[in-house]
Design an enzyme around this catalytic site. Structure first.
Site, short mmCIF file in Angstrom:
data_model
loop_
_atom_site.label_atom_id
_atom_site.label_comp_id
_atom_site.label_asym_id
_atom_site.label_seq_id
_atom_site.Cartn_x
_atom_site.Cartn_y
_atom_site.Cartn_z
N HIS A 92 0.80 -1.23 0.00
CA HIS A 92 0.00 0.00 0.00
C HIS A 92 0.83 1.28 0.00
O HIS A 92 0.47 2.27 0.64
CB HIS A 92 -0.96 0.02 1.20
N CYS A 93 1.96 1.26 -0.71
CA CYS A 93 2.83 2.46 -0.83
C CYS A 93 3.31 2.96 0.53
O CYS A 93 3.64 4.14 0.67
CB CYS A 93 2.13 3.63 -1.52
N ALA A 94 3.31 2.11 1.54
CA ALA A 94 3.66 2.59 2.87
C ALA A 94 4.54 1.58 3.60
O ALA A 94 4.13 0.97 4.59
CB ALA A 94 2.40 2.90 3.67
#
Ligand code: PLP
Lengths: 74, 385
Positions: free
Chosen positions: B339-341
């Site tokens: 999730h891009c995190a």
């Protein structure tokens, strides 16, 4: 009619729309128009008011904290 | 089909959003702020109305201090690159999205000092840890309002108080909260609020912006992008006033028209009512998923402390397989992975495998949650065999 008008010069179209809203709320008749050629070479818009209302308009805009570039006769 | 990917982008949108965009394309069409003719002025009014809607939503005083951008990523970059200088120090949390973390890492290479304050394994941030990280050269605190991974809400108001007491800027990434959770830039002491239009504000992709508070002196801010603004055209220097200073190039006026309609829809429904609905969905999902043997749910496990984004894993099944089977066998659309995190997943202990994420939104229902929980129970049963 145009001799009896002033135009309020503002930095951008967004400022002109904000100015119009402030003036309407203050009960000052106004209209957004393209900046007359003889006043500025810029391509933007300004706000036209009756010259008799120019001082009241300036005060209303100042009270709203809106930056204006000047008011001149149209 | 059950759409549970609202944390990535919301869907469906209220019909008013598409209608506003159709109206703009069909009946208005002109470039806002670039000409003085009637449709150009009408276009400018539409964009201005969207500035007002943003102000109403977050209780900001001045529509002219709302700058529209393509998304929250651009808004965050504008604030970070615009205000931080080499030798200055910035504090952030370990729950950030890469849209904060990557610009900060890039700034670090340019000589900006960075402290990443560690959050708990539930993703919770202790405000005292933020205060403890402050140095004499600290300029800014940057915080995710809510995690896009586990939904955890960060203590923005407390951070705002700390920022105010130490004369720092507070920049908030409201990608996951604007429209879904109350925001008051005054009461929360938020100096810079970055938002995206396509999530809980229910607007189209390609919209977002930065709300610049009165404590930020824009003459101290370096514009990230310079160019034509339709104003001060006689000058070759970038305007030094908002919003033009941060809005070079023709804006996505058709998108902004849709964004305004989305925000108006949110205001009509009421953020508190939306929040109550989403909280109920979140708690139902958390309780349902936790009751399944072999399923681990991450985050606070308490809807009052998170958004309607719920991350979990199924023992014995990779998130990627779970996601594919939820889609193909159950018609449930969600997002799996990191999730891009990556920082947030490291905090939660789910790096590098990631999680399965249910991102619920205002249009989801309790029945959909129940169906999704039943589907996960099915997969978990098979994974145990
Ligand atoms: C917390 C957070 N920050 C930033 C982003 C980036 O949003 P956008 O892609 O709209 O710039 C997202 C969503 O993807 C997010 O959840």
């Amino acid at each position: 009619m145009s001799e009896a008008c002033s135009v309020i010069l503002v930095p951008s179209t967004s400022h002109a729309i904000r100015a119009e809203k402030v003036l309407q709320r203050a009960g000052i008749a106004c209209k957004m128009i393209p900046v007359p050629r003889h006043i500025s070479s810029d391509c933007g818009v300004c706000v036209r008011v009756w010259r008799a209302d120019a001082d009241a308009a300036r005060r209303a805009l100042e009270a709203a904290g809106l930056e204006i570039e000047g008011i001149c006769d149209a | 089909m059950i759409y549970f990917d609202n944390a990535a982008t919301s869907w469906p949108k209220p019909p008013e959003v598409a209608e506003a965009m159709m109206h703009f394309l069909r009946d208005v069409g002109a470039n806002p702020g670039r000409s003085g003719h009637r449709t150009a002025v009408e276009s400018g009014r539409i964009v201005y109305a969207a500035r007002e809607a943003v102000c109403e939503l977050v209780n900001a005083p001045d529509p002219l201090r709302v700058a529209f951008t393509a998304n929250v990523t651009v808004a965050l970059n504008m604030a970070l690159w615009g205000l931080l200088r080499p030798g200055e120090h910035v504090i952030t949390s370990s729950m950030e999205h890469n849209s904060v973390m990557r610009p900060l890492r890039a700034l670090e290479r340019k000589g900006v000092q960075l402290t990443v304050v560690r959050c708990s394994a539930e993703g919770l941030l202790n405000p005292a840890d933020v205060e403890g990280a402050i140095r004499p050269n600290t300029r800014m605190i940057v915080l995710n309002h809510a995690s896009n991974v586990a939904g955890t809400i960060l203590p923005v108001r407390e951070a705002g108080r700390i920022a105010r007491a130490h004369n720092l800027f507070l920049l908030v990434d409201a990608a996951q909260t604007a429209g879904a959770y109350p925001i008051d830039v005054g009461a929360d002491h938020i100096d810079l609020l970055a938002f995206t239009g396509h999530k809980s504000l229910l607007g189209p992709m390609g919209t977002g912006g930065l709300v610049v508070g009165p404590r930020v002196d824009v003459s101290q801010m370096e514009p990230l992008i310079c160019g034509g603004t339709g104003s001060r055209s006689e000058r070759e220097e970038q305007p030094d006033f908002l919003p033009d200073m941060l809005e070079s190039g023709t804006p996505n006026a058709v998108g902004i028209a849709g964004l305004e309609a989305g925000i108006r829809w949110v205001l009509g429904r009421g953020v508190d009512a939306i929040r109550a609905h989403e909280m109920a969905l979140a708690q139902r999902a958390i309780d349902g998923l936790r009751a399944i043997p072999g399923v681990t749910v991450y985050g606070p496990l308490d809807a009052a402390r998170q958004t309607a984004t719920v991350s979990f894993n199924i023992a014995g099944m990779e998130p990627s397989e779970a996601g594919l089977r939820l889609d193909e066998e159950h018609g449930i659309l969600c997002r799996v992975g990191l999730h891009c995190a990556p920082a947030a997943h490291k905090t939660l202990g789910t790096f590098p495998v990631g999680t399965v994420r249910f991102g619920m939104g205002v249009f989801n229902t309790a029945d959909e949650v129940d169906a999704a929980v039943a589907a996960v129970a099915n997969l978990a049963r098979e994974a145990r065999r």
